[in-house]
Design an enzyme around this catalytic site. Structure first.
Site, PDB file in Angstrom:
ATOM      1  N   ARG A 256     -15.215 -15.804  45.608  1.00 57.18           N
ATOM      2  CA  ARG A 256     -15.448 -14.396  45.280  1.00 57.18           C
ATOM      3  C   ARG A 256     -16.581 -14.198  44.274  1.00 57.18           C
ATOM      4  NH1 ARG A 256      -9.374 -13.441  43.600  1.00 57.18           N
ATOM      5  NH2 ARG A 256      -9.716 -15.653  43.147  1.00 57.18           N
TER       6      ARG A 256
ATOM      7  N   TYR B 191      -2.626 -21.636  59.187  1.00 59.81           N
ATOM      8  CA  TYR B 191      -3.318 -21.757  60.457  1.00 59.81           C
ATOM      9  C   TYR B 191      -2.584 -22.858  61.243  1.00 59.81           C
ATOM     10  CZ  TYR B 191      -7.263 -18.737  59.151  1.00 59.81           C
ATOM     11  OH  TYR B 191      -8.051 -17.675  58.818  1.00 59.81           O
TER      12      TYR B 191
ATOM     13  N   GLN C 147     -16.673 -24.889  58.765  1.00 56.36           N
ATOM     14  CA  GLN C 147     -15.212 -24.948  58.733  1.00 56.36           C
ATOM     15  C   GLN C 147     -14.701 -24.768  60.160  1.00 56.36           C
ATOM     16  OE1 GLN C 147     -12.547 -21.655  57.500  1.00 56.36           O
ATOM     17  NE2 GLN C 147     -11.976 -22.998  55.795  1.00 56.36           N
TER      18      GLN C 147
END
Length: 402
Positions: A344, A168, A98
């Protein structure tokens, strides 16, 4: 119906199945370089059965990090990352890097350089004004993304994921709340999307045809005045028409303004406050409830928004958010999504996918408490998982191929 565990094509590569380990910042790079701890983290997930694991996150510049300990892509980082990709490949999975620039989410105090924002903003982390890049600086940032992608290729990655989400930098340019520029990169949506499209084009030209190129795109920011679903859908349509991406991973929320829209479940305000220095801790106590809102957890909680993208787009899409069992993965395939991304649930049980494949009734042990969130700068982990990692599982599955 598309089979979850059948091999699947993603641009120029083939994954052994349609499950991707989503980007979750690992907090295992104290010197901004890959470590044995980071390699072990991704090796374990790969051994657990995913088709591809995503390394998060690899900043395109030292000032583009949310903390100075995060990896930033430069030649010195390649050797360690090559060890990581070799380890992932040895377990039969693909490796995804990423890449992006944190922009207004960057920690200027930690990075010791000003954070960037499309328009003048004050950084609560850096306690100073953010820097607004001009057209020349924007061109340099676009080139930095291309350079980062080339370094990812040198390091043996099979794919790169461009970060266009969570406010971002590229995501902040998309937001009418954060982008109030008057030049060619501000104003109407076509201008606000220019930066993201230029990044995608530059990365495609740098590695396209050899690496898969994907993007994580906000469907909405979750803040009044921010990017909305209709606007994001238009951006996605432009990206599809540009032909610069092999897939889009659909996300939501803002690390700057509304992070819990991405996570859903409990809001770990008390634990998060403990990670902050004194003055910031007191400030967080005053605004924590507004910043960390609570959204009830349910399986596939981003699906309703994502359906709108699936109806309008023909390109491959990756469904993220509340993917923890076979039933939900099959639902995603039935709805027309090409891949699913898990986060998660794999922190709690890295071998979850392997066990689901063996027994489709398997349920994740993740309780969606989100107590993993405050651990991101000390080694991202599930607090309910034993301290000692599980032994890696050796699988006999098809490997990644180009």
């Amino acid at each position: 119906m598309t089979e979850v565990f059948a091999p699947a094509t993603l641009g120029p590569i083939t994954l052994r199945n349609r499950v991707i380990k989503a980007a979750t910042f690992e907090g295992r790079t104290p010197d901004a370089l890959a470590t044995d701890d980071l390699i072990a983290f991704h090796r374990e997930v790969a051994a657990g059965g995913v088709g591809m694991t995503t390394v998060a996150y690899c900043a395109v510049a030292p000032g583009g990090r949310t903390d100075r300990h995060q990896i930033w892509m430069r030649p010195e980082a390649v050797a360690g990352l090559r060890k990581l990709t070799d380890a992932v490949h040895a377990e039969g999975a693909a490796a995804n890097a990423q890449i992006g620039h944190a922009g207004p989410v960057a920690n200027a105090a930690s990075n010791r350089v000003p954070a960037l924002a499309p328009s003048p903003l004050f950084s609560p982390l850096g306690m100073r004004a953010m820097k607004v890049p001009d057209a020349a600086a924007i061109a340099d940032l676009v080139a930095a993304h291309a350079d980062a992608a080339r370094l990812a290729e040198q390091a043996g990655f099979d794919a790169v994921e461009i970060h266009l989400g969570h406010n971002y930098l590229a995501s902040a340019f998309l937001s009418p709340l954060l982008n109030r520029r008057k030049d060619d990169y501000g104003g109407p949506l076509v201008n606000r999307a220019r930066f993201a499209r230029e990044i995608a084009r530059a990365v495609r030209e740098a590695v396209g045809g050899r690496l898969a190129v994907t993007a994580k795109l906000n469907m909405e920011d979750g803040r009044r005045g921010g990017l909305t679903v209709p606007e994001s859908l238009q951006v996605a349509s432009w990206l599809e028409a540009d032909g610069t991406l092999d897939a889009i991973e659909l996300t939501a929320g803002s690390s700057l303004l509304n992070p819990m829209l991405l996570f859903h479940g409990d809001a770990p305000r008390r634990s998060f406050a403990k990670t902050l220095p004194g003055p910031a801790r007191w400030g967080f106590r005053a605004v924590g409830r507004a910043f960390l809102k609570e959204y009830p957890y349910q399986e596939a909680y981003l699906l309703e928004r994502a359906r709108q993208f699936r109806r309008e787009l023909s390109m491959p899409l990756i469904l993220l958010g509340g993917i923890t069992n076979m039933e939900t993965m099959r639902l995603a395939m039935t709805e027309g999504f090409d891949f699913v991304a898990m986060g998660r649930a794999l922190l709690r049980e890295p071998d979850l996918l392997h066990r689901i494949r063996s027994d489709e009734s398997t349920r994740s042990a993740c309780v969606h408490c989100n107590e993993c969130m405050p651990t991101i700068y000390s080694g991202t982990r599930c607090i309910y998982r034993p301290v000692l990692p599980h032994e890696p599982v050796t699988l006999t599955m098809p490997t990644v191929s180009r």
